[in-house]
Write a protein that holds these residues in place. Structure first.
Motif, PDB file in Angstrom:
ATOM      1  N   ASN A   1       0.863  -1.180   0.000  1.00  0.00           N
ATOM      2  CA  ASN A   1       0.000   0.000   0.000  1.00  0.00           C
ATOM      3  C   ASN A   1       0.897   1.227   0.000  1.00  0.00           C
ATOM      4  OD1 ASN A   1      -1.973   1.872   0.246  1.00  0.00           O
ATOM      5  ND2 ASN A   1      -2.727   1.163   2.231  1.00  0.00           N
TER       6      ASN A   1
ATOM      7  N   LYS B   1      -2.201   7.157  -0.588  1.00  0.00           N
ATOM      8  CA  LYS B   1      -3.655   7.129  -0.555  1.00  0.00           C
ATOM      9  C   LYS B   1      -4.185   6.135  -1.578  1.00  0.00           C
ATOM     10  CE  LYS B   1      -7.504  10.301  -0.644  1.00  0.00           C
ATOM     11  NZ  LYS B   1      -7.942  11.664  -0.876  1.00  0.00           N
ATOM     12  N   THR B   2      -5.180   5.356  -1.170  1.00  0.00           N
ATOM     13  CA  THR B   2      -5.766   4.359  -2.078  1.00  0.00           C
ATOM     14  C   THR B   2      -6.705   5.060  -3.036  1.00  0.00           C
ATOM     15  OG1 THR B   2      -7.568   3.936  -0.549  1.00  0.00           O
ATOM     16  CG2 THR B   2      -5.640   2.512  -0.383  1.00  0.00           C
ATOM     17  N   ARG B   3      -6.875   4.445  -4.170  1.00  0.00           N
ATOM     18  CA  ARG B   3      -7.766   5.003  -5.186  1.00  0.00           C
ATOM     19  C   ARG B   3      -9.183   4.568  -4.891  1.00  0.00           C
ATOM     20  NH1 ARG B   3      -7.583   3.431 -11.509  1.00  0.00           N
ATOM     21  NH2 ARG B   3      -9.347   4.694 -12.119  1.00  0.00           N
ATOM     22  N   SER B   4     -10.043   5.507  -4.796  1.00  0.00           N
ATOM     23  CA  SER B   4     -11.447   5.160  -4.537  1.00  0.00           C
ATOM     24  C   SER B   4     -12.247   5.307  -5.823  1.00  0.00           C
ATOM     25  CB  SER B   4     -12.034   6.046  -3.442  1.00  0.00           C
ATOM     26  OG  SER B   4     -11.966   7.397  -3.855  1.00  0.00           O
ATOM     27  N   ILE B   5     -13.046   4.319  -6.065  1.00  0.00           N
ATOM     28  CA  ILE B   5     -13.894   4.324  -7.254  1.00  0.00           C
ATOM     29  C   ILE B   5     -15.306   4.578  -6.797  1.00  0.00           C
ATOM     30  CG2 ILE B   5     -14.703   2.979  -9.208  1.00  0.00           C
ATOM     31  CD1 ILE B   5     -12.089   1.401  -9.017  1.00  0.00           C
ATOM     32  N   ILE B   6     -15.859   5.668  -7.260  1.00  0.00           N
ATOM     33  CA  ILE B   6     -17.213   6.056  -6.851  1.00  0.00           C
ATOM     34  C   ILE B   6     -18.105   6.050  -8.101  1.00  0.00           C
ATOM     35  CG2 ILE B   6     -18.654   7.858  -5.833  1.00  0.00           C
ATOM     36  CD1 ILE B   6     -16.120   8.795  -4.387  1.00  0.00           C
ATOM     37  N   ASP B   7     -19.273   5.391  -7.955  1.00  0.00           N
ATOM     38  CA  ASP B   7     -20.220   5.364  -9.065  1.00  0.00           C
ATOM     39  C   ASP B   7     -20.998   6.599  -9.184  1.00  0.00           C
ATOM     40  OD1 ASP B   7     -21.102   1.984  -9.603  1.00  0.00           O
ATOM     41  OD2 ASP B   7     -19.253   2.750  -8.873  1.00  0.00           O
TER      42      ASP B   7
END
Length: 197
Positions: free
Chosen positions: A188, A191-197
């Motif tokens: 890791n 910052k992690t990648r966030s996938i938002i719909d």
């Protein structure tokens, strides 16, 4: 050597760099070798344990006669015509004949010098380097007299069979590493990648 006024700008800088590279020890080694091969003194009465210096060494070799005698000793008949005159073009012809002869003898073109480098004393560093290159080549060509410098290396090509070459392709070199136990699980970075719909 003719009197030359001090040069300025780029020309002066180049001349100072060339003079700064001149090695009196290499000159002395070249002088001793030439004297030993030809069995004569370059400058009558000069101390053999003291280097002549750049301008004196240039004056001894300027007419090209010594150099032509040198290559004719190493390879008899290499220079067919030795000019005895004191005219500039005769001396420069001797130097040119020497350069042609040592190139035929096997000295690499990039080890040679220009005729004016010696005649006008413009680049005595390259003149001394060319004499050393000739000394190395003389050893390689089987000259059994006095030596100058280390012996020139010879090629040693490797010839592997097809079987040996194929066997070498299956081995993974240790410096290449291995990926058999590597994993990126749990890695890791930031910052992690966030996938938002």
């Amino acid at each position: 050597m003719a009197y030359r006024p001090m040069a300025y700008g780029l020309t002066g800088e180049v001349q100072r760099k060339i003079k700064g590279k001149y090695d009196i020890n290499l000159e002395q080694e070249a002088r001793i070798w030439i004297e030993d091969v030809l069995q004569l003194e370059l400058k009558e009465g000069a101390d053999p344990n003291q280097a002549l210096g750049q301008s004196e060494f240039q004056q001894c070799l300027k007419d090209g006669k010594i150099l032509c005698q040198l290559i004719n000793t190493l390879s008899p008949g290499a220079v067919k015509k030795l000019n005895e005159g004191k005219m500039a073009f005769k001396m420069m012809e001797n130097i040119s004949n020497f350069l042609t002869a040592i190139e035929k003898y096997g000295v690499s073109r990039h080890d040679l010098f220009q005729t004016v480098d010696l005649y006008e004393g413009q680049n005595m560093v390259q003149v001394v380097n060319a004499i050393h290159a000739l000394g190395r080549k003389a050893q390689k060509n089987g000259y059994t007299g006095p030596v100058l410098g280390v012996r020139e290396s010879e090629s040693n090509p490797r010839n592997f069979s097809e079987e040996k070459l194929k066997a070498g392709q299956t081995v993974i070199g240790l410096q290449a590493g291995t990926n058999k136990v590597a994993s990126q699980a749990g890695m890791n970075f930031g910052k992690t990648r966030s996938i938002i719909d």
